[in-house]
Write a protein that holds these residues in place. Sequence first.
Motif, PDB file in Angstrom:
ATOM      1  N   LEU B  78       0.833  -1.207   0.000  1.00 51.43           N
ATOM      2  CA  LEU B  78       0.000   0.000   0.000  1.00 51.43           C
ATOM      3  C   LEU B  78       0.865   1.255   0.000  1.00 51.43           C
ATOM      4  O   LEU B  78       0.619   2.206  -0.749  1.00 51.43           O
ATOM      5  CB  LEU B  78      -0.901  -0.008   1.232  1.00 51.43           C
ATOM      6  CG  LEU B  78      -1.754   1.236   1.364  1.00 51.43           C
ATOM      7  CD1 LEU B  78      -3.050   1.044   0.591  1.00 51.43           C
ATOM      8  CD2 LEU B  78      -2.032   1.574   2.810  1.00 51.43           C
ATOM      9  N   SER B  79       1.910   1.235   0.824  1.00 51.49           N
ATOM     10  CA  SER B  79       2.780   2.394   0.929  1.00 51.49           C
ATOM     11  C   SER B  79       3.477   2.672  -0.406  1.00 51.49           C
ATOM     12  O   SER B  79       3.564   3.824  -0.849  1.00 51.49           O
ATOM     13  CB  SER B  79       3.794   2.165   2.039  1.00 51.49           C
ATOM     14  OG  SER B  79       4.775   3.145   2.003  1.00 51.49           O
ATOM     15  N   VAL B  80       3.945   1.603  -1.062  1.00 54.83           N
ATOM     16  CA  VAL B  80       4.612   1.779  -2.354  1.00 54.83           C
ATOM     17  C   VAL B  80       3.639   2.375  -3.370  1.00 54.83           C
ATOM     18  O   VAL B  80       3.964   3.338  -4.077  1.00 54.83           O
ATOM     19  CB  VAL B  80       5.169   0.431  -2.849  1.00 54.83           C
ATOM     20  CG1 VAL B  80       5.600   0.535  -4.309  1.00 54.83           C
ATOM     21  CG2 VAL B  80       6.334  -0.007  -1.991  1.00 54.83           C
ATOM     22  N   LEU B  81       2.422   1.805  -3.431  1.00 56.22           N
ATOM     23  CA  LEU B  81       1.446   2.295  -4.396  1.00 56.22           C
ATOM     24  C   LEU B  81       1.094   3.751  -4.124  1.00 56.22           C
ATOM     25  O   LEU B  81       0.977   4.560  -5.045  1.00 56.22           O
ATOM     26  CB  LEU B  81       0.190   1.415  -4.351  1.00 56.22           C
ATOM     27  CG  LEU B  81       0.411  -0.030  -4.842  1.00 56.22           C
ATOM     28  CD1 LEU B  81      -0.864  -0.818  -4.748  1.00 56.22           C
ATOM     29  CD2 LEU B  81       0.942  -0.036  -6.271  1.00 56.22           C
ATOM     30  N   LEU B  82       0.978   4.092  -2.829  1.00 59.35           N
ATOM     31  CA  LEU B  82       0.673   5.479  -2.474  1.00 59.35           C
ATOM     32  C   LEU B  82       1.802   6.406  -2.905  1.00 59.35           C
ATOM     33  O   LEU B  82       1.563   7.493  -3.438  1.00 59.35           O
ATOM     34  CB  LEU B  82       0.462   5.597  -0.966  1.00 59.35           C
ATOM     35  CG  LEU B  82      -0.980   5.389  -0.502  1.00 59.35           C
ATOM     36  CD1 LEU B  82      -1.020   5.268   1.012  1.00 59.35           C
ATOM     37  CD2 LEU B  82      -1.859   6.544  -0.953  1.00 59.35           C
ATOM     38  N   GLN B  83       3.034   5.965  -2.659  1.00 56.61           N
ATOM     39  CA  GLN B  83       4.177   6.800  -3.053  1.00 56.61           C
ATOM     40  C   GLN B  83       4.158   7.069  -4.554  1.00 56.61           C
ATOM     41  O   GLN B  83       4.371   8.200  -5.003  1.00 56.61           O
ATOM     42  CB  GLN B  83       5.486   6.105  -2.676  1.00 56.61           C
ATOM     43  CG  GLN B  83       5.809   6.143  -1.199  1.00 56.61           C
ATOM     44  CD  GLN B  83       7.050   5.338  -0.888  1.00 56.61           C
ATOM     45  OE1 GLN B  83       8.052   5.449  -1.568  1.00 56.61           O
ATOM     46  NE2 GLN B  83       6.962   4.529   0.145  1.00 56.61           N
ATOM     47  N   LEU B 198       8.138  -1.997  -5.920  1.00 59.75           N
ATOM     48  CA  LEU B 198       7.532  -3.072  -5.129  1.00 59.75           C
ATOM     49  C   LEU B 198       8.555  -4.163  -4.846  1.00 59.75           C
ATOM     50  O   LEU B 198       8.665  -4.654  -3.714  1.00 59.75           O
ATOM     51  CB  LEU B 198       6.353  -3.667  -5.898  1.00 59.75           C
ATOM     52  CG  LEU B 198       5.016  -2.961  -5.720  1.00 59.75           C
ATOM     53  CD1 LEU B 198       3.989  -3.565  -6.667  1.00 59.75           C
ATOM     54  CD2 LEU B 198       4.543  -3.059  -4.285  1.00 59.75           C
ATOM     55  N   LEU B 199       9.321  -4.515  -5.869  1.00 63.52           N
ATOM     56  CA  LEU B 199      10.318  -5.572  -5.722  1.00 63.52           C
ATOM     57  C   LEU B 199      11.335  -5.219  -4.638  1.00 63.52           C
ATOM     58  O   LEU B 199      11.604  -5.997  -3.719  1.00 63.52           O
ATOM     59  CB  LEU B 199      11.021  -5.804  -7.062  1.00 63.52           C
ATOM     60  CG  LEU B 199      12.176  -6.799  -7.034  1.00 63.52           C
ATOM     61  CD1 LEU B 199      11.642  -8.200  -6.817  1.00 63.52           C
ATOM     62  CD2 LEU B 199      13.009  -6.726  -8.299  1.00 63.52           C
ATOM     63  N   VAL B 200      11.860  -3.984  -4.731  1.00 67.05           N
ATOM     64  CA  VAL B 200      12.896  -3.580  -3.771  1.00 67.05           C
ATOM     65  C   VAL B 200      12.334  -3.546  -2.365  1.00 67.05           C
ATOM     66  O   VAL B 200      12.968  -4.008  -1.403  1.00 67.05           O
ATOM     67  CB  VAL B 200      13.489  -2.214  -4.171  1.00 67.05           C
ATOM     68  CG1 VAL B 200      14.341  -1.646  -3.052  1.00 67.05           C
ATOM     69  CG2 VAL B 200      14.295  -2.349  -5.438  1.00 67.05           C
ATOM     70  N   SER B 201      11.115  -3.025  -2.225  1.00 70.09           N
ATOM     71  CA  SER B 201      10.522  -2.961  -0.888  1.00 70.09           C
ATOM     72  C   SER B 201      10.317  -4.352  -0.328  1.00 70.09           C
ATOM     73  O   SER B 201      10.534  -4.593   0.853  1.00 70.09           O
ATOM     74  CB  SER B 201       9.190  -2.221  -0.939  1.00 70.09           C
ATOM     75  OG  SER B 201       9.415  -0.885  -1.268  1.00 70.09           O
ATOM     76  N   CYS B 202       9.862  -5.264  -1.200  1.00 72.32           N
ATOM     77  CA  CYS B 202       9.606  -6.611  -0.708  1.00 72.32           C
ATOM     78  C   CYS B 202      10.902  -7.368  -0.439  1.00 72.32           C
ATOM     79  O   CYS B 202      10.928  -8.311   0.351  1.00 72.32           O
ATOM     80  CB  CYS B 202       8.736  -7.384  -1.682  1.00 72.32           C
ATOM     81  SG  CYS B 202       7.059  -6.728  -1.696  1.00 72.32           S
ATOM     82  N   LEU B 203      11.986  -6.949  -1.081  1.00 74.10           N
ATOM     83  CA  LEU B 203      13.278  -7.594  -0.808  1.00 74.10           C
ATOM     84  C   LEU B 203      13.693  -7.414   0.651  1.00 74.10           C
ATOM     85  O   LEU B 203      14.392  -8.257   1.208  1.00 74.10           O
ATOM     86  CB  LEU B 203      14.359  -7.001  -1.715  1.00 74.10           C
ATOM     87  CG  LEU B 203      14.460  -7.606  -3.112  1.00 74.10           C
ATOM     88  CD1 LEU B 203      15.444  -6.804  -3.934  1.00 74.10           C
ATOM     89  CD2 LEU B 203      14.887  -9.054  -3.034  1.00 74.10           C
ATOM     90  N   THR B 204      13.234  -6.315   1.267  1.00 73.09           N
ATOM     91  CA  THR B 204      13.630  -6.081   2.666  1.00 73.09           C
ATOM     92  C   THR B 204      13.008  -7.108   3.593  1.00 73.09           C
ATOM     93  O   THR B 204      13.426  -7.234   4.735  1.00 73.09           O
ATOM     94  CB  THR B 204      13.227  -4.671   3.130  1.00 73.09           C
ATOM     95  OG1 THR B 204      11.844  -4.504   2.889  1.00 73.09           O
ATOM     96  CG2 THR B 204      14.000  -3.599   2.419  1.00 73.09           C
TER      97      THR B 204
END
Lengths: 701, 258
Positions: B78-83, B198-204
């Motif tokens: 959600l945060s990524v999509l909002l950004q 999304l990919l980078v965020s999910c990598l964390t």
Amino acid sequence: MDLLSNKWIVYLALCLFVAGINCNSVENKIYVKLNYTVPCVRLLNSTHQIGCQSSLSGDVGVLHVLESEENLDFVLRNGRNPPYMVIMESSLFTRSVMMKLKNGSSRVAGVAVVEPTSNPPDGFSPHTRCPNENTGVYSENYGPGLAHCNTTKWNPLGNGLSYEEFDFPIFSMKDDNDTQLIRQCYMDHNRPMNGSDPQYPLCAMQLSSHMSAVTSTPTCMRRNSISFSMSNDMVCDPLSDQNIWAPSKPLNTTQNGHKANESVIIVSARLDSRSFFSEIGPGAESAASGLITLLAAAHALRNATQDAQLDRTIFYTFFHGETFDYIGSSKMVYDMEKNQFPIDLDNVHSVLEIGQVGLHSSSNLWLHTDPVSMRNSSIQEEVKNLIANLKSAAAGLNVSVTEPGVTQPLPPSSFQRFLRARPFPGVVIEDYNSSFSNKYFQSMFDNADSLNVLYPPNLTPEEQLNHVTNTAKSLAEVATTVARALFIQAGGEKTQISSIKADELMVSRMLYSFLISSNNSWTQEIVGLKDVVHLNNNTVNFYISVEQQASLPTILVKYLLANLTGTAVNVTQENCKNQKESEDDKESKHLYNYFWVPGAAPPNSTERDGFCVRSTVHWSRAISPAFLMENYTTSEYSTWTESRWKEIKGRIFLVASHDLEMLTLGVGIGVLLSSLLLTYIMSSKADILFSSGREPTSATY
Amino acid sequence: MTAAVFFGCTFIAFGPAVSLFLFTIAREPLRVIFLIAGAFFWLVSLLMASLVWFISVQISNKESVSQQKGLLIFGVVLSVLLQETFRFAYYKLLKKANEGLLALSQEETMPISIRQLAYVSGLGFGFMSGAFSVVNILADSVGPGTVGIHGDSQHYFLSSAFMTMAIILLHMFWGIIFFDGCEKQRWLAVAAVVASHLLVSCLTFQNPQYVSSLVPTYVVMFFMGVWAFYTAGGSLRNLKLCLTCKDKDFLLANHRPR
């Protein structure tokens, strides 16, 4: 709709609150906070500061579990990663170890002492060998040969640690999960493996106990009066609390000064103790044994003093702060001299003090007297009379009373402060002859175990409360002796003394309340509602502390004395709170104090039957007169103050090696410099870099 | 002593961003304004995301581990999509603002190109998101302790700093690609930005296996950087020219009056 939105606002507020109180998770990854931290705090008198302190942000050191005294070499010389935070069993908490650490304090960040489960068999007393040496009666002008414990050291085991100053924090820890965690952390990270030094990261601990006050009481009191900002920046507070006293017959307490035709026998006990650590002051023998005996004696005398018209009034007195140069007794004598007390010194006929009467495996009480004042023949006669009364009271009981055979001074006692004012006949009852039989005088081991208050296994708290131990029996015997002697001394008939007997069950319950848990079914019945919150499930801490804090021993003694010497009267709760027996009663409050106590709940109800207790219990401030006179350099009165502090905490964590830290910094600087260089080049050549072929798009750049 | 760690991590995380700011943005007030506006837009997107997050945490079952894990993934997505939505909103706003600026200025051309705006706003996003992801960690890096008492890796601070540096640079690249995609109606590029974010965020979620999150992130960053370089008008030929310094244009460029 409105309701719904309100609900959301509440939710949001709640979320923010929850987020606010939760520690952030990075901190949780790094630190483990210690739950039970009892520090040694700084106290100051007119010339010195004693106790411990850390730096403002807390002292950090690599953990080292000290296994033996020889192991100190590692801390003080060989260890590669100073400073060290030393964890030790209390068996190593001795003067020699602590002094070595103190002298090598550049390599010592702090000390944590693990409380043992059993007491050291050889005894341990962090107090001095001659308690209250300079504020007693003996000096160059009064029995010079007896001053400074010349004839006998009262506390031969005393090592004086409590009166040393340490410039690192010293904490006490229970042997619980935290301690397990610390040991585990030490084992995992810090233990030298086959001779080689341990590898980083190392386990470390931080202890914070920064004290605001320094140097001495005159300095800190001066700083108290200077206000740097709008907020009140106090740095220290005088040690003070309350003296509790109750005459055996009502006295008009609102009129101070001499009472005509009044002759009182002051019978006193001390209400405080201390140990090296401020929040641990069990004082089982040094305080509790005496005051429980006095309470039991007062209880035994309740009916006798009401029935018989006695010539003299018995004045039950509990002095607070006696450990710290006789705060309570010096204040009462000062008040009597200044006519600020319901009686004055002329009213005092004699003094009987109950000291440490734990009776360790003996049944012998020693009657200590002052050889200097007894040179006066009239005083000598009165003293002999009092001793005779005590001896006749002890006849037929399981205790024997003996006088010390040799000429020796009084042991440390409140009576000495009365003698400083003028000669009085008086006797101090103790369970020792020439040195304390208490091996743990004013240490954290002066607890139920040392007083032999032991219960059979598998008793519920309720059964323990009502279990009559041998200690309770012997204390009841002492209390009976004291009560009977007081009755005769006050002019009662010798034939009636057999009816005066201390209640063993009461003594047991008091022992349980003071030494095991102050929160029990009995204290809940007799302690007033507004003070019930102070009860807890731990041993009572007899440290006097500062005035702002309600001290549990004072509260307990107040209510116990009221219940044991007073009577239940049929008064409404409202009138009881307003100190009157009926709506238009204006006299009683001068004579009595009224407490509304919760009482017991009837068998098939949870609602307690409260009632009003009328007693002659009163209290007065126990603060050293030095603070009233604002003379902080006096040597006559106690000048002890306690420093204030902001935060007491301890936590353990790992520390990274210096190399890794420097590597991080180096990489950081490298990244910064290379990116500066690269950006400079790129921005200066941006025209070429971003000119896509022949399109003049970046012309505006 | 651990001040060293603090400064080291700060330099790693913000060194590239600060030097970019110093040499390319600080000189021109208009760029500073757009940078701060970009940072503000990112902040607003975070505010929205955190509101949703707080509410959903409250109404979720706090006992259930799987639900909390799902909630975390939901929050990140959600945060990524909002950004990215706010990046688009910022793009729209800038278009409008640029027209206004053009009307105001006496010159014929726009005072700032949309390509520069893309770079500046991307860096603004990066600054703010970098600050928010690393500031609380930096605060605890001052010491006295370091991570590890519960068995965590002691390279936590270092890897967090490198991750933040990557995020800041990625935001800059994404900004350039995203704006260019919008400008040229190449929606595939926009989709690629959202997907890689999304990919980078999910990598964390791979943490604390820092290697397996950092390495792919840097790979993504490298490709995004190359793409952004080409989008911004760079090419291999230009790079060669630049490195060899043999181009006539180079001399010409240096002499061209500004």
